[in-house]
Design a protein around this motif. Structure first.
Motif, mmCIF file in Angstrom:
data_model
loop_
_atom_site.group_PDB
_atom_site.id
_atom_site.type_symbol
_atom_site.label_atom_id
_atom_site.label_comp_id
_atom_site.label_asym_id
_atom_site.label_seq_id
_atom_site.Cartn_x
_atom_site.Cartn_y
_atom_site.Cartn_z
ATOM 1 N N GLN A 63 35.102 45.173 43.587
ATOM 2 C CA GLN A 63 35.435 45.441 45.270
ATOM 3 C C GLN A 63 34.453 44.787 45.980
ATOM 4 N N GLY A 64 34.301 43.725 46.481
ATOM 5 C CA GLY A 64 33.295 43.229 47.165
ATOM 6 C C GLY A 64 32.985 43.471 48.408
ATOM 7 N N GLY A 65 33.894 44.029 49.057
ATOM 8 C CA GLY A 65 33.582 44.646 50.573
ATOM 9 C C GLY A 65 33.310 43.410 51.381
ATOM 10 N N GLY A 66 33.656 42.251 51.132
ATOM 11 C CA GLY A 66 33.463 41.241 52.085
ATOM 12 C C GLY A 66 32.013 40.611 51.845
ATOM 13 N N PHE A 67 31.120 41.394 51.138
ATOM 14 C CA PHE A 67 29.727 40.941 50.873
ATOM 15 C C PHE A 67 29.657 39.984 49.547
ATOM 16 N N LEU A 68 30.600 40.275 48.388
ATOM 17 C CA LEU A 68 30.702 39.672 47.375
ATOM 18 C C LEU A 68 32.216 39.175 47.132
ATOM 19 N N LEU A 69 32.573 38.242 46.302
ATOM 20 C CA LEU A 69 33.884 37.911 46.254
ATOM 21 C C LEU A 69 34.604 38.813 45.391
ATOM 22 N N ASP A 70 35.898 39.399 45.781
ATOM 23 C CA ASP A 70 36.476 40.293 44.983
ATOM 24 C C ASP A 70 36.945 39.831 43.705
ATOM 25 N N THR A 71 37.362 40.680 42.790
ATOM 26 C CA THR A 71 37.834 40.000 41.286
ATOM 27 C C THR A 71 38.930 41.155 40.954
ATOM 28 N N GLY A 72 40.318 40.980 40.551
ATOM 29 C CA GLY A 72 41.117 41.968 40.312
ATOM 30 C C GLY A 72 41.524 41.743 38.858
ATOM 31 N N GLU A 73 40.844 40.887 38.421
ATOM 32 C CA GLU A 73 41.042 40.561 36.774
ATOM 33 C C GLU A 73 40.015 40.620 36.022
#
Length: 628
Positions: free
Chosen positions: A54-64
């Protein structure tokens, strides 16, 4: 239900409750971490797979789950560092933590501080890693800027320290409370202190006497109030050298708001300078006392040729105050016939930096002119550079008048002698002719020798007359265009008749045209040949040559005679000068021949000189400009 079964069921219930408590605790922990962190992630036991981020807008999120997370999120410069930190955490089953660069969601570079804890089962095996990271990009940029600023400041400080440590001057800075905030090594050495026990202390604490400290505090207040530098001089005790004299200047240090935030100072030890000035003042006082007490005309000029000093003897002679004589004021008092000539001698001396020797007439306070003989010596500064001249002059008016009377007498006598001498020569020539016709060889021989002696006397008298005419300005130069080859041929023909005791060899001469007084140039060549005959042994060779060099015709006469000493060469062309040694003692002459030759050549804008080796012979030269 038996007792054992009841205990088992109770334990199971307690375990389920414990597991539930752990799950609730884990969920609360995850919720806390998620709430307090910018990034939350889960990793496989060996970190090969990222399960979630969960990047919080700082890093790109990934769900997989993804295996290329390293390339996607970690900056290439720090990937090896991250791998090393992961390996160490897996080996020790301890928390992973590292500050490193990442690739932000917007594609730019950022910084994160990341921590991950291992999740371990009952068998002590790592199941997965749960991690959190915070965006520290702003802090890191600030740290980098501070680090760069610190490096720049340290570099600047090293530069200042290098500069101030290599100078003998004292360099320092005061704050507004009169405390030293900086002192270079020279100042610390003067105090006999170290940085630690000198910086931050005031003047009194650093050994200044009360009056001295109070004086500087007043000066610091002045600089702060007026934002202007102040300069002074003070005597101050040195730790090892004793009391010294210092020149100092305080300068305001102004900040970006235009306020004085400190006062910088530099101090220079001028003890030796003041001692030298005192010595110089004493020396100058002695010089002036001597110069003013002598009946000699003393003057001094600087390196630019301007006169900077005249003693009172000059003022008494001219009736002018000495300040009117300074620079070139003195030149206005020179006789019109002497001014241009002497100024040329004067300026040439400055160009060549050689001694001056000359005489000229000066207008006196009585309206008449007096002759002065001036000798100027070169002055130099302590470093050897040219500083000008100091000259001494003496009044030679009486000598000049005596010389003029002598010249007038010689001119009169020479002129009066010419008439009877011409008559006597005519009588001898007539008598010689008659005795030859009567075959009276004895008488003819005597008359022939008499004719030669009368010829010598005639040339001698003509020489005196020419000197007289030269000094009275009546020696006339009648320039005409003629060929030097033809003139040398005429001189050669005359020499064949007049010179029988030596072998005179004339080198071939090419056609060379000059604009000169042919009679007087002929006289110069004949004089050179005559001297060669007088000062070389009979039957020796005399060589005469005439060549063209750099648009000038050069005539030379060489002999195999006794030669001339080196110290006599520069004076050969002075009036009445004769070499005095045992070999020339019995050779007749008055020292006017070469003087006349020199003046004739100078008036033709030529040069004249001699070269000689004692015992081997001499060569006399002169040059004239060639015309086309």
């Amino acid at each position: 239900m038996d007792k054992a079964a009841g205990e088992t069921i109770e334990k199971q219930q307690q375990g389920q409750q414990h597991t539930g408590d752990l799950m609730q605790s884990d969920e609360r922990f995850r919720a806390l971490v998620t709430a307090t962190s910018d990034v939350v992630y889960r990793m496989s036991a060996d970190w090969s797979v990222m399960h979630q981020l969960q990047g919080g807008g700082f890093l790109l999120d990934t769900g997989e789950p993804m295996s290329d997370w390293m390339e996607k999120y970690i900056h290439p410069q720090d990937q090896e560092r991250v791998k090393a930190a992961i390996a160490e955490a897996i080996r020790t089953k301890s928390m992973y933590q590292l500050e490193h660069q990442v690739l932000k969601a917007d594609g730019t570079q950022g910084w994160t501080f990341s921590r991950a804890v291992p999740i371990i089962d009952d068998n002590g095996k790592i199941i997965e890693w749960f991690g959190a990271a915070n965006d520290v990009t702003a802090r890191k940029h600030t740290e980098n800027e501070l680090h760069e600023a610190k490096d720049a400041a340290e570099q600047q400080n090293r530069l200042y320290e290098t500069i101030t440590s290599s100078t003998p001057d004292l360099v320092y800075v005061f704050d507004l409370d009169y405390r030293f905030t900086y002192a270079n090594r020279a100042l610390l050495n003067m105090w006999g202190k170290t940085w630690e026990n000198a910086i931050g202390r005031n003047l009194l604490e650093n050994g200044y006497e009360p009056w001295h400290a109070e004086m500087h505090e007043r000066e610091i207040d002045y600089v702060v109030a007026n934002r202007k530098p102040i300069r002074g001089e003070v005597s101050f005790p040195h730790a090892t050298l004793g009391r010294r004299i210092y020149d100092y200047i305080f300068t305001p240090v102004i900040n970006e708001h235009g306020e004085v935030e400190a006062v910088a100072g530099t101090t220079r030890d001028i003890t030796e300078i003041r001692a030298a000035e005192n010595t110089l003042a004493e020396s100058e006082a002695r010089f002036r006392t001597m110069a003013e007490g002598m009946n000699v005309y003393i003057a001094m000029s600087d390196e630019t040729s301007n006169a900077i000093y005249f003693n009172q003897t000059w003022s008494k002679l001219t009736g002018r105050p000495t300040n009117e004589l300074l620079a070139y004021g003195w030149s206005n008092l020179l006789h019109p016939d002497d001014r241009e000539r002497h100024l040329k001698v004067y300026r040439t001396a400055f160009e060549t930096q050689t001694p001056v020797h000359d005489s000229y007439r000066v207008l006196t306070k009585n309206g008449n002119y007096r002759w002065l003989l001036i000798d100027g010596s070169v002055r130099r500064y302590s470093d050897g550079s040219f500083a000008g001249y100091i000259s001494a002059g003496v009044d030679i008016t009486e000598l000049k008048e005596d010389e003029q009377r002598k010249n007038d007498f010689i001119s009169m006598v020479s002129h009066e002698l010419k008439t009877p001498l011409t008559s006597a020569l005519s009588y001898v020539q007539v008598s010689k002719k008659r005795t030859t016709e009567n075959n009276d060889r004895l008488t003819a021989g005597m008359l022939d020798r008499t004719e030669k002696q009368l010829g010598k006397m005639t040339r001698m008298i003509n020489g005196f007359l020419n000197v007289s005419r030269l000094e009275s300005g009546k020696l006339q130069i009648d320039p005409q265009r003629f060929d030097m080859a033809r003139l040398v041929k005429e001189v050669e023909e005359e020499s064949l008749v007049s010179v029988t005791s030596h072998k005179v060899v004339f080198a071939p001469v090419e056609e060379t045209w000059v604009n000169a007084d042919q009679e007087k140039i002929s006289h110069v060549i004949q004089n050179f040949i005559s001297n060669a005959v007088k000062y070389s042994r009979p039957n020796s060779v005399i060589n005469v040559a005439c060549v063209t060099i750099d648009n000038h015709v050069q005539v030379s006469v060489s002999d195999e005679g006794i030669g001339i000493n080196e110290e006599d060469l520069p004076r050969l062309f002075e009036r009445y000068y004769r070499v005095k040694d045992t070999e020339t003692r019995n050779i007749a002459g008055f020292g006017i021949g070469l003087y006349l030759c020199c003046e004739i050549i100078k008036r033709h804008r030529g040069n004249i000189w001699a070269e000689s080796v004692v015992g081997k012979g001499s060569t006399f030269y002169f040059t004239l400009p060639v015309v086309k």
